[in-house]
Structures are given as C-alpha cells and as structure tokens.
Design an enzyme around this catalytic site. Sequence first.
Site, PDB file in Angstrom:
ATOM      1  N   SER A   7      10.399 -75.196-112.758  1.00 62.12           N
ATOM      2  CA  SER A   7       9.768 -73.967-113.372  1.00 62.12           C
ATOM      3  C   SER A   7       8.224 -74.261-113.613  1.00 62.12           C
ATOM      4  O   SER A   7       7.849 -75.194-114.341  1.00 62.12           O
ATOM      5  CB  SER A   7      10.215 -73.243-114.807  1.00 62.12           C
ATOM      6  N   HIS A  32      10.482 -72.062-109.330  1.00 58.12           N
ATOM      7  CA  HIS A  32      10.941 -70.961-110.392  1.00 58.12           C
ATOM      8  C   HIS A  32       9.575 -70.554-110.933  1.00 58.12           C
ATOM      9  O   HIS A  32       8.784 -71.376-111.481  1.00 58.12           O
ATOM     10  CB  HIS A  32      11.514 -71.517-111.584  1.00 58.12           C
ATOM     11  N   ASP A  34       7.675 -67.904-113.427  1.00 54.72           N
ATOM     12  CA  ASP A  34       8.197 -67.135-114.671  1.00 54.72           C
ATOM     13  C   ASP A  34       7.091 -66.057-114.843  1.00 54.72           C
ATOM     14  O   ASP A  34       5.629 -66.426-114.883  1.00 54.72           O
ATOM     15  CB  ASP A  34       8.197 -67.977-115.770  1.00 54.72           C
ATOM     16  N   MET A  36       5.533 -63.052-117.197  1.00 52.75           N
ATOM     17  CA  MET A  36       5.634 -62.573-118.444  1.00 52.75           C
ATOM     18  C   MET A  36       4.494 -61.480-118.793  1.00 52.75           C
ATOM     19  O   MET A  36       3.565 -61.710-118.459  1.00 52.75           O
ATOM     20  CB  MET A  36       5.644 -63.736-119.492  1.00 52.75           C
ATOM     21  N   HIS A  65      11.149 -64.817-111.552  1.00 58.08           N
ATOM     22  CA  HIS A  65      11.924 -64.345-112.945  1.00 58.08           C
ATOM     23  C   HIS A  65      11.025 -63.385-113.640  1.00 58.08           C
ATOM     24  O   HIS A  65      10.112 -63.839-114.067  1.00 58.08           O
ATOM     25  CB  HIS A  65      12.044 -65.391-113.594  1.00 58.08           C
ATOM     26  N   MET A  67      10.177 -61.264-116.476  1.00 54.77           N
ATOM     27  CA  MET A  67      10.340 -60.985-117.866  1.00 54.77           C
ATOM     28  C   MET A  67       9.350 -59.702-118.376  1.00 54.77           C
ATOM     29  O   MET A  67       8.170 -60.060-119.071  1.00 54.77           O
ATOM     30  CB  MET A  67      10.090 -62.200-118.986  1.00 54.77           C
ATOM     31  N   MET A 135      19.844 -67.004-119.207  1.00 51.41           N
ATOM     32  CA  MET A 135      18.951 -67.633-120.256  1.00 51.41           C
ATOM     33  C   MET A 135      19.829 -68.347-121.291  1.00 51.41           C
ATOM     34  O   MET A 135      20.577 -67.953-121.856  1.00 51.41           O
ATOM     35  CB  MET A 135      18.179 -66.858-120.735  1.00 51.41           C
ATOM     36  N   GLY A 140      10.553 -66.854-122.683  1.00 53.26           N
ATOM     37  CA  GLY A 140       9.129 -66.730-123.235  1.00 53.26           C
ATOM     38  C   GLY A 140       8.433 -67.812-123.283  1.00 53.26           C
ATOM     39  O   GLY A 140       7.113 -68.052-123.110  1.00 53.26           O
ATOM     40  N   PHE A 141       9.113 -68.859-123.561  1.00 57.04           N
ATOM     41  CA  PHE A 141       8.226 -70.188-123.838  1.00 57.04           C
ATOM     42  C   PHE A 141       9.211 -71.529-122.989  1.00 57.04           C
ATOM     43  O   PHE A 141      10.732 -71.266-123.000  1.00 57.04           O
ATOM     44  CB  PHE A 141       8.091 -70.651-125.070  1.00 57.04           C
ATOM     45  N   GLY A 142       8.575 -72.375-122.446  1.00 57.54           N
ATOM     46  CA  GLY A 142       9.420 -73.580-121.877  1.00 57.54           C
ATOM     47  C   GLY A 142       9.515 -74.510-123.062  1.00 57.54           C
ATOM     48  O   GLY A 142       9.185 -74.478-124.310  1.00 57.54           O
ATOM     49  N   GLY A 143      10.340 -75.606-122.804  1.00 59.55           N
ATOM     50  CA  GLY A 143      10.366 -76.527-123.935  1.00 59.55           C
ATOM     51  C   GLY A 143      11.146 -76.446-124.884  1.00 59.55           C
ATOM     52  O   GLY A 143      10.948 -77.138-126.058  1.00 59.55           O
ATOM     53  N   ASP A 169      18.645 -71.112-117.159  1.00 56.69           N
ATOM     54  CA  ASP A 169      17.116 -71.411-117.406  1.00 56.69           C
ATOM     55  C   ASP A 169      16.880 -71.583-118.859  1.00 56.69           C
ATOM     56  O   ASP A 169      16.879 -70.636-119.687  1.00 56.69           O
ATOM     57  CB  ASP A 169      16.595 -69.906-116.865  1.00 56.69           C
ATOM     58  N   GLY A 170      16.522 -72.759-118.947  1.00 59.57           N
ATOM     59  CA  GLY A 170      15.872 -73.006-120.374  1.00 59.57           C
ATOM     60  C   GLY A 170      16.545 -74.262-121.066  1.00 59.57           C
ATOM     61  O   GLY A 170      17.819 -74.133-121.357  1.00 59.57           O
ATOM     62  N   GLY A 171      15.720 -75.193-121.161  1.00 63.32           N
ATOM     63  CA  GLY A 171      16.324 -76.314-122.044  1.00 63.32           C
ATOM     64  C   GLY A 171      17.046 -77.254-121.132  1.00 63.32           C
ATOM     65  O   GLY A 171      17.881 -78.009-121.703  1.00 63.32           O
ATOM     66  N   GLY A 191      11.780 -76.999-116.541  1.00 61.11           N
ATOM     67  CA  GLY A 191      10.339 -77.019-116.237  1.00 61.11           C
ATOM     68  C   GLY A 191       9.994 -78.413-116.715  1.00 61.11           C
ATOM     69  O   GLY A 191       9.411 -79.215-116.149  1.00 61.11           O
TER      70      GLY A 191
HETATM   71  C1  DX5 Z   1      11.366 -69.351-120.287  1.00 65.58           C
HETATM   72  C2  DX5 Z   1      11.389 -69.288-118.705  1.00 65.58           C
HETATM   73  C3  DX5 Z   1      12.106 -70.890-118.427  1.00 65.58           C
HETATM   74  C4  DX5 Z   1      11.235 -71.924-118.987  1.00 65.58           C
HETATM   75  C5  DX5 Z   1      12.020 -73.147-118.556  1.00 65.58           C
HETATM   76  O1  DX5 Z   1      11.134 -67.934-120.629  1.00 65.58           O
HETATM   77  O2  DX5 Z   1      12.236 -68.583-118.248  1.00 65.58           O
HETATM   78  O3  DX5 Z   1      11.886 -70.846-116.841  1.00 65.58           O
HETATM   79  O4  DX5 Z   1      10.128 -71.983-118.441  1.00 65.58           O
HETATM   80  O5  DX5 Z   1      11.397 -74.144-119.078  1.00 65.58           O
HETATM   81  P1  DX5 Z   1      12.277 -75.593-119.777  1.00 65.58           P
HETATM   82  O6  DX5 Z   1      12.853 -75.998-118.648  1.00 65.58           O
HETATM   83  O7  DX5 Z   1      10.957 -76.293-120.108  1.00 65.58           O
HETATM   84  O8  DX5 Z   1      13.064 -75.282-120.842  1.00 65.58           O
HETATM   85 ZN    ZN Z   2      12.691 -68.388-115.936  1.00 68.65          ZN
END
Ligand code: DX5
Ligand code: ZN
Length: 210
Positions: A7, A32, A34, A36, A65, A67, A135, A140-143, A169-171, A191
């Site tokens: 991502s 990927h 994202d 938003m 993706h 959102m 998801m 909304g946010f990475g990490g 997708d995520g974490g 990501g």
């Molecule tokens: C969050 C995004 C994810 C996110 C993944 O809304 O859809 O793609 O960027 O980030 P990581 O891998 O850092 O959790």
């Molecule tokens: Zn995503």
Amino acid sequence: MIKLSPSILAADPLRLAQAAKLALDAKCDELHFDVMDGHFVPNLSFGPHTLKAMKQAFDTVYDVHLMLDNPECFIDSFADAGADIITVHAEVNEFLKSVEKIKAHQLQAGIALKPKTPVSVIRTYLGLIDRVLLMTVEPGFGGQKLIPSVLDKAKELRSLGFDGDIEADGGINGQNAHILAEAGINVLVMGTAFFGADDPTGFAQKVHLI
Ligand code: DX5
Ligand code: ZN
C-alpha cells in the site's frame, strides 16, 4: 500462491516514484492504491492524477481501493487513469452500480467489507466479482493492529465456494501473514510492513514462499 500488494499510503509522500520502483524491484504482484475522501473515512489520500502518473512510469497491476461515499462518480476517472482492479465498499449506497461500471470498463471488480460488516451482505453478489477485500483494520489509516476475527470471514467465503481473490488489508506483517494464508486469503496488502522492512526484496521473497 500468495500475491503481495504494497500500500503506497505507507510510502514517503515525497518519494512515491522510489516507492513504486522498490515494489517492482521486489517483484510485488500489485500496487495497492488507497483512495480516501474524508467522508467515508476520516482521511484524505491520492487522486486519479497520481495514479495516472504512476501507471505511465511503472507498469504493474494497480489495485485501487476506493474508500469513498460516492465511488460511482469516480469509476471512469480511475479506470481512465490506469486502474486494473477497482474495489468499492459494501457499506456505501448502491455499491452494485459501481461494480457494474467497473465491469463495463473490463476491469476486475472487488467489494470491500469493513471489519464489522458480515459476508452475508455480499453473499448473493459473489458470482459477479473477481475479489473480496476484507478490511483487517478500520479503514482510513495505515499502521494499525490486525483484527483477527476477520479471518473467519475468509473461511466463510471459501466455504461458500468463492474461488476469486480474497484480499486482506490492514495490520499485516511477516508474523501474521501465514495465518491469513491458512484462512484462504491469497492477496496480502502490506503498507507499513513492506515499506518499513530493512530488506523489502527479501521480505517479499519470504511472503511469496508462504
Ligand atoms: C487503510 C488502508 C490500508 C492500509 C494498510 O484504510 O486501506 O491499505 O494502508 O496499511 P498497513 O499495512 O500499514 O496497515
Ligand atoms: Zn487499502
């Protein structure tokens, strides 16, 4: 075979070209992207102009993706910008209209589910789509930290006979990736874990061996 889709939300915004090159050099399967709108999720990110520039410079599979509260308004612009896969959320109104628009562009169509949205919401539409994006964090946010209960949705999709891509997708990181694969997930969005890796190419090689 696991597909890895880094991502770019986790990349340095001043070095997106270097991030895309890193992903391609590491033989990642997709990028990927994202998107938003500050409404569907409390954040803003990239637009079609960034995708177009990346696609012109880096030839790979762009996994977009959306959102967005009104994804239908943006399908044409992301398709024209070079998207290969466009995924919209099942939580928005009339998401099927967006799916039909994506397919009219001859692109792969995906439906995304937030962690609390059950598979039952999309069960009757599984035959129409190429991909389900699960998801594993609140979008909304990475990490963020992966929500393990989402894995049950992957098992449910496979038990329903869905044989398309199941993307998580995520974490996701090197420690939990194998658990996702065991649940039937075959596309991993990473990501933070990918762009934060000391050796992204070595990291990607390990993920591909899962
Ligand atoms: C969050 C995004 C994810 C996110 C993944 O809304 O859809 O793609 O960027 O980030 P990581 O891998 O850092 O959790
Ligand atoms: Zn995503």
